[in-house]
Design a protein around this motif. Structure first.
Motif, PDB file in Angstrom:
ATOM      1  N   GLY A  61       0.821  -1.198   0.000  1.00 26.10           N
ATOM      2  CA  GLY A  61       0.000   0.000   0.000  1.00 26.10           C
ATOM      3  C   GLY A  61       0.857   1.251   0.000  1.00 26.10           C
ATOM      4  O   GLY A  61       2.100   1.195  -0.048  1.00 26.10           O
ATOM      5  N   GLY A  62       0.218   2.394   0.055  1.00 24.93           N
ATOM      6  CA  GLY A  62       0.953   3.648   0.135  1.00 24.93           C
ATOM      7  C   GLY A  62       1.765   3.953  -1.110  1.00 24.93           C
ATOM      8  O   GLY A  62       1.755   3.210  -2.104  1.00 24.93           O
ATOM      9  N   ILE A  63       2.505   5.046  -1.047  1.00 27.48           N
ATOM     10  CA  ILE A  63       3.333   5.465  -2.169  1.00 27.48           C
ATOM     11  C   ILE A  63       4.468   4.474  -2.419  1.00 27.48           C
ATOM     12  O   ILE A  63       4.854   4.225  -3.559  1.00 27.48           O
ATOM     13  N   ASP A  74      -5.406   2.838  -0.238  1.00 26.84           N
ATOM     14  CA  ASP A  74      -4.538   1.656  -0.112  1.00 26.84           C
ATOM     15  C   ASP A  74      -5.044   0.511  -0.992  1.00 26.84           C
ATOM     16  O   ASP A  74      -4.254  -0.169  -1.668  1.00 26.84           O
ATOM     17  N   VAL A  75      -6.349   0.261  -0.966  1.00 34.40           N
ATOM     18  CA  VAL A  75      -6.935  -0.806  -1.776  1.00 34.40           C
ATOM     19  C   VAL A  75      -6.681  -0.540  -3.260  1.00 34.40           C
ATOM     20  O   VAL A  75      -6.300  -1.454  -4.014  1.00 34.40           O
ATOM     21  N   THR A  88      -3.847  -1.980  -8.161  1.00 32.44           N
ATOM     22  CA  THR A  88      -3.050  -1.500  -9.293  1.00 32.44           C
ATOM     23  C   THR A  88      -1.750  -2.288  -9.403  1.00 32.44           C
ATOM     24  O   THR A  88      -1.336  -2.696 -10.492  1.00 32.44           O
ATOM     25  N   ALA A  89      -1.101  -2.502  -8.267  1.00 31.19           N
ATOM     26  CA  ALA A  89       0.142  -3.265  -8.256  1.00 31.19           C
ATOM     27  C   ALA A  89      -0.082  -4.692  -8.742  1.00 31.19           C
ATOM     28  O   ALA A  89       0.725  -5.241  -9.495  1.00 31.19           O
ATOM     29  N   ALA A  91      -2.315  -7.433   1.551  1.00 34.75           N
ATOM     30  CA  ALA A  91      -3.312  -7.153   2.597  1.00 34.75           C
ATOM     31  C   ALA A  91      -2.823  -7.651   3.954  1.00 34.75           C
ATOM     32  O   ALA A  91      -3.000  -6.980   4.983  1.00 34.75           O
ATOM     33  N   ILE A  92      -2.190  -8.826   3.959  1.00 39.92           N
ATOM     34  CA  ILE A  92      -1.641  -9.374   5.205  1.00 39.92           C
ATOM     35  C   ILE A  92      -0.540  -8.467   5.735  1.00 39.92           C
ATOM     36  O   ILE A  92      -0.493  -8.153   6.931  1.00 39.92           O
ATOM     37  N   ALA A  93       0.344  -8.025   4.849  1.00 43.66           N
ATOM     38  CA  ALA A  93       1.449  -7.150   5.254  1.00 43.66           C
ATOM     39  C   ALA A  93       0.930  -5.842   5.840  1.00 43.66           C
ATOM     40  O   ALA A  93       1.431  -5.360   6.868  1.00 43.66           O
ATOM     41  N   VAL A  94      -0.076  -5.265   5.201  1.00 38.46           N
ATOM     42  CA  VAL A  94      -0.647  -4.002   5.695  1.00 38.46           C
ATOM     43  C   VAL A  94      -1.327  -4.214   7.046  1.00 38.46           C
ATOM     44  O   VAL A  94      -1.177  -3.396   7.966  1.00 38.46           O
TER      45      VAL A  94
END
Length: 279
Positions: free
Chosen positions: A34-36, A154-155, A160-161, A175-178
């Motif tokens: 997520g994030g930049i 974030d989603v 996108t990634a 999602a687990i990491a976040v």
């Protein structure tokens, strides 16, 4: 001056820990957290430009707008934290990925990433990116909660990634990491001194209070209350306990007054005797 220097050093350390987590666990496993930085990892896959450089380039325009519309010491600290994090991602790129198991990478990478982020948050800054986007959007749409905006952005970045990597399973690991990172941040910021708060409504409040203080060795506060329906004056017990003491407290109340009305609620942190020293 000393405090400012301490803030900077701790934010740099936080950025380094994030960079270590990013390279040891996340990058080679294509886990975009997520994030930049997550978006930068995906763009690195296409552009072959160092991830940290992409992250810094994406953050600088956002910081410019933040300086203009938000301002304050927060933006200055965020600029330092963002630069530290972005540069650390590239500076630590020599570190090898230590596991090819994406689940292990998501779990341990998330923990280390969360610790790094928490050091930044503790000093009154953020790592830029979606924090700033969310703040700017909320200025135009104050009816949308800040948490909802962060989640939605974030989603969008994680999806996108996944499209760029052409691997939908990366969504689940990201999602687990976040999630793990968020829990690590919460734990670091609020500490391990969580507790439960009990409100006990009983006609035998005095007996229950004595039993709690004797058997659980917990303090009890007696509050005066008036029943909304009956208008009768009653005593409400307020008591903070450790989570593992909930069962014993319920047993004490049940034995003394089976008709007692009890409310349990979470306390994210409890300071004071029996828990931890006040800051």
């Amino acid at each position: 001056m000393k405090k400012r220097t301490t803030d900077i050093l701790i934010m740099i350390l936080g950025g380094m820990l994030y960079g270590i987590a990013f390279n040891l666990f996340l990058s080679d496993n294509q886990i975009a957290p997520g994030g930049i930085s997550g978006l930068s990892l995906a763009l690195n896959y296409i552009l072959k430009i160092p991830t940290g450089i992409i992250s810094l380039c994406l953050n600088l325009p956002l910081l410019f707008f933040a300086m203009r519309y938000i301002g304050g010491d927060f933006v200055v600290k965020t600029l330092i934290a963002t630069a530290s994090l972005s540069l650390s991602i590239d500076a630590m790129s020599f570190l090898p990925c230590i596991t090819g198991d994406p689940l292990i990478a998501a779990l341990f990478g998330g923990v280390l990433m969360g610790v790094g982020l928490s050091l930044t948050y503790m000093r009154g800054a953020s790592t830029g990116g979606i924090d700033i986007i969310a703040k700017l959007i909320q200025k135009r749409a104050p009816h949308i909660s800040y948490g909802t905006l962060l989640f939605a952005i974030d989603v969008a970045i994680i999806l996108t990634a996944a499209l760029i990597f052409q691997n939908i399973t990366t969504v689940f690991y990201a999602a687990i990491a976040v999630f793990v990172s968020t829990k690590a941040v919460d734990t670091a910021l609020t500490g391990m001194n969580t507790g439960k708060v009990a409100f006990v409504f009983s006609r035998r409040a005095n007996s229950i209070a004595k039993a709690v203080m004797t058997e659980l060795e917990r303090g009890v506060t007696m509050l005066k209350s008036i029943g909304g329906y009956s208008g009768e004056e009653k005593t409400v017990l307020l008591c903070a306990v450790r989570p593992h003491q909930i069962y014993k407290l319920r047993s004490i109340v049940s034995e003394i007054d089976g008709d007692a009305f009890v409310i349990f609620t979470d306390a994210s942190q409890v300071l004071g005797e029996g828990f931890t020293e006040k800051a």
